[in-house]
Design a protein around this motif. Sequence first.
Motif, PDB file in Angstrom:
ATOM      1  N   VAL A  81       0.836  -1.207   0.000  1.00  0.00           N
ATOM      2  CA  VAL A  81       0.000   0.000   0.000  1.00  0.00           C
ATOM      3  C   VAL A  81       0.866   1.250   0.000  1.00  0.00           C
ATOM      4  N   MET A  82       1.897   1.247   0.845  1.00  0.00           N
ATOM      5  CA  MET A  82       2.774   2.408   0.939  1.00  0.00           C
ATOM      6  C   MET A  82       3.547   2.641  -0.367  1.00  0.00           C
ATOM      7  N   ALA A  83       4.009   1.569  -0.976  1.00  0.00           N
ATOM      8  CA  ALA A  83       4.732   1.699  -2.248  1.00  0.00           C
ATOM      9  C   ALA A  83       3.827   2.290  -3.319  1.00  0.00           C
ATOM     10  N   ASN A  84       2.576   1.855  -3.316  1.00  0.00           N
ATOM     11  CA  ASN A  84       1.623   2.359  -4.298  1.00  0.00           C
ATOM     12  C   ASN A  84       1.384   3.868  -4.128  1.00  0.00           C
ATOM     13  N   ILE A  85       1.276   4.310  -2.875  1.00  0.00           N
ATOM     14  CA  ILE A  85       1.082   5.741  -2.607  1.00  0.00           C
ATOM     15  C   ILE A  85       2.255   6.551  -3.143  1.00  0.00           C
ATOM     16  N   LEU A  86       3.458   5.997  -2.969  1.00  0.00           N
ATOM     17  CA  LEU A  86       4.673   6.709  -3.369  1.00  0.00           C
ATOM     18  C   LEU A  86       5.034   6.482  -4.835  1.00  0.00           C
ATOM     19  N   ASN A  87       4.171   5.729  -5.534  1.00  0.00           N
ATOM     20  CA  ASN A  87       4.393   5.434  -6.951  1.00  0.00           C
ATOM     21  C   ASN A  87       5.722   4.709  -7.167  1.00  0.00           C
ATOM     22  N   LEU A  88       5.978   3.748  -6.291  1.00  0.00           N
ATOM     23  CA  LEU A  88       7.195   2.945  -6.375  1.00  0.00           C
ATOM     24  C   LEU A  88       6.837   1.470  -6.528  1.00  0.00           C
ATOM     25  N   LYS A  89       7.737   0.716  -7.133  1.00  0.00           N
ATOM     26  CA  LYS A  89       7.608  -0.731  -7.131  1.00  0.00           C
ATOM     27  C   LYS A  89       8.135  -1.234  -5.796  1.00  0.00           C
ATOM     28  N   ILE A  90       7.626  -2.369  -5.334  1.00  0.00           N
ATOM     29  CA  ILE A  90       7.989  -2.862  -4.011  1.00  0.00           C
ATOM     30  C   ILE A  90       9.494  -3.082  -3.888  1.00  0.00           C
ATOM     31  N   VAL A 121      11.329   9.995   8.294  1.00  0.00           N
ATOM     32  CA  VAL A 121      10.067  10.535   8.793  1.00  0.00           C
ATOM     33  C   VAL A 121       9.395   9.487   9.676  1.00  0.00           C
ATOM     34  N   SER A 122       8.979   9.889  10.854  1.00  0.00           N
ATOM     35  CA  SER A 122       8.307   8.965  11.761  1.00  0.00           C
ATOM     36  C   SER A 122       6.863   8.727  11.299  1.00  0.00           C
ATOM     37  N   ILE A 123       6.496   7.461  11.138  1.00  0.00           N
ATOM     38  CA  ILE A 123       5.128   7.082  10.798  1.00  0.00           C
ATOM     39  C   ILE A 123       4.497   6.519  12.066  1.00  0.00           C
ATOM     40  N   SER A 124       3.641   7.287  12.697  1.00  0.00           N
ATOM     41  CA  SER A 124       3.153   6.926  14.025  1.00  0.00           C
ATOM     42  C   SER A 124       1.851   6.140  14.013  1.00  0.00           C
ATOM     43  N   SER A 125       1.082   6.200  12.925  1.00  0.00           N
ATOM     44  CA  SER A 125      -0.219   5.533  12.892  1.00  0.00           C
ATOM     45  C   SER A 125      -0.064   4.013  12.962  1.00  0.00           C
ATOM     46  N   THR A 126      -0.919   3.364  13.728  1.00  0.00           N
ATOM     47  CA  THR A 126      -0.864   1.913  13.874  1.00  0.00           C
ATOM     48  C   THR A 126      -1.887   1.207  12.994  1.00  0.00           C
ATOM     49  N   CYS A 127      -2.541   1.945  12.136  1.00  0.00           N
ATOM     50  CA  CYS A 127      -3.544   1.398  11.220  1.00  0.00           C
ATOM     51  C   CYS A 127      -3.110   1.731   9.796  1.00  0.00           C
ATOM     52  N   THR A 128      -3.240   0.772   8.886  1.00  0.00           N
ATOM     53  CA  THR A 128      -2.827   0.998   7.505  1.00  0.00           C
ATOM     54  C   THR A 128      -3.563   2.180   6.873  1.00  0.00           C
ATOM     55  N   VAL A 129      -4.865   2.278   7.123  1.00  0.00           N
ATOM     56  CA  VAL A 129      -5.657   3.361   6.537  1.00  0.00           C
ATOM     57  C   VAL A 129      -5.176   4.714   7.045  1.00  0.00           C
ATOM     58  N   ILE A 170       0.441  10.555   2.942  1.00  0.00           N
ATOM     59  CA  ILE A 170      -0.026  11.543   1.968  1.00  0.00           C
ATOM     60  C   ILE A 170       0.157  12.960   2.518  1.00  0.00           C
ATOM     61  N   SER A 171      -0.154  13.155   3.800  1.00  0.00           N
ATOM     62  CA  SER A 171       0.014  14.469   4.431  1.00  0.00           C
ATOM     63  C   SER A 171       1.482  14.874   4.471  1.00  0.00           C
ATOM     64  N   GLN A 172       2.346  13.894   4.766  1.00  0.00           N
ATOM     65  CA  GLN A 172       3.783  14.182   4.806  1.00  0.00           C
ATOM     66  C   GLN A 172       4.298  14.565   3.422  1.00  0.00           C
ATOM     67  N   LEU A 173       3.795  13.888   2.392  1.00  0.00           N
ATOM     68  CA  LEU A 173       4.181  14.233   1.021  1.00  0.00           C
ATOM     69  C   LEU A 173       3.767  15.663   0.693  1.00  0.00           C
ATOM     70  N   ALA A 174       2.538  16.005   1.069  1.00  0.00           N
ATOM     71  CA  ALA A 174       2.033  17.347   0.801  1.00  0.00           C
ATOM     72  C   ALA A 174       2.841  18.405   1.543  1.00  0.00           C
ATOM     73  N   ALA A 175       3.408  18.027   2.687  1.00  0.00           N
ATOM     74  CA  ALA A 175       4.198  18.966   3.489  1.00  0.00           C
ATOM     75  C   ALA A 175       5.638  19.069   3.005  1.00  0.00           C
ATOM     76  N   GLY A 176       5.985  18.284   1.974  1.00  0.00           N
ATOM     77  CA  GLY A 176       7.312  18.392   1.388  1.00  0.00           C
ATOM     78  C   GLY A 176       8.316  17.339   1.814  1.00  0.00           C
ATOM     79  N   ASP A 228      13.097   9.580   2.741  1.00  0.00           N
ATOM     80  CA  ASP A 228      12.865   9.709   4.184  1.00  0.00           C
ATOM     81  C   ASP A 228      11.553   9.053   4.585  1.00  0.00           C
ATOM     82  N   LEU A 229      10.550   9.136   3.731  1.00  0.00           N
ATOM     83  CA  LEU A 229       9.277   8.477   4.001  1.00  0.00           C
ATOM     84  C   LEU A 229       9.436   6.959   3.944  1.00  0.00           C
ATOM     85  N   VAL A 230      10.178   6.479   2.941  1.00  0.00           N
ATOM     86  CA  VAL A 230      10.374   5.033   2.804  1.00  0.00           C
ATOM     87  C   VAL A 230      11.114   4.468   4.011  1.00  0.00           C
ATOM     88  N   GLU A 231      12.157   5.145   4.444  1.00  0.00           N
ATOM     89  CA  GLU A 231      12.890   4.682   5.622  1.00  0.00           C
ATOM     90  C   GLU A 231      11.987   4.696   6.843  1.00  0.00           C
TER      91      GLU A 231
END
Length: 261
Positions: free
Chosen positions: A135-144, A158-166, A173-179, A184-187
């Motif tokens: 799901v995350m790769a798809n959002i970032l337009n990357l292959k797995i 970037v810290s991903i704190s949510s414990t739910c995939t949704v 998406i919000s982090q992408l919009a914030a630049g 950093d998102l992938v890591e």
Amino acid sequence: MYTLGIDIGSTTSKAVILKDGSDIIASSVVVATVGTDGVPKAVEGVMEESGLAIGDMSCTVATGYGRQTYEGADHQVSELSCHALGVYRIFNDARTIIDIGGQDAKVLALNEQGRMINFVMNDKCAAGTGRFLDVMANILNLKIEQLEIEAQKSQNPVSISSTCTVFAESEVISQLAAGAKIPDLVEGICRSVAARTAALAKRVGVREKVCMSGGVARNAAIRRAMSRELGMDIAYDEKAQIMGALGAAIYGFSKVKQGEN
């Protein structure tokens, strides 16, 4: 003597042909969900590679999420037992196995003889699984397979704190919009998966050597993040994705030797 192990996962089908319980003659991995033609294609793949036929198999063992859907098996065995057998064959000093699958994550504890003595599984939430990474790769337009490459470029994860995939999807998406930068998102995503799985491992009680099996184990960024979370090295073998099928073939050999087939 030839034995066939088939690991029918939620997103991939794996098959291994073992000769005399020790030599891998052929292996195949087919990306396809349960109920599709993934299993017959995986079996066809190992038969073509080995030059053998189903009739040459002394025993066929099915394991994994969809093991009960395969009618051609002589035995159906839990993937927990098969991953333990497969990993222990490669790493006979393994004491903890981390298996991140398409829909769940499992941590197994082994004793000195390679027997599973405890396990814990997360199969209630997609966060921390292969599906989460898809799901995350798809959002970032990357292959797995690009995830580990991008993660290596990260300078400020970037810290991903949510414990739910949704919710995590919305967070990315919000982090992408914030630049935020994609590496950093992938890591951050890889560290998020590792943190959730490490929490499972700590419930079992982590003992070295720690090994990763399953398809997600091929992602070096996940392995690095897991090592960071646990504070110890993670053992890895290129056969990680077929460990379950290998264990199933080993189980089949043991049954033939015991005269049960």
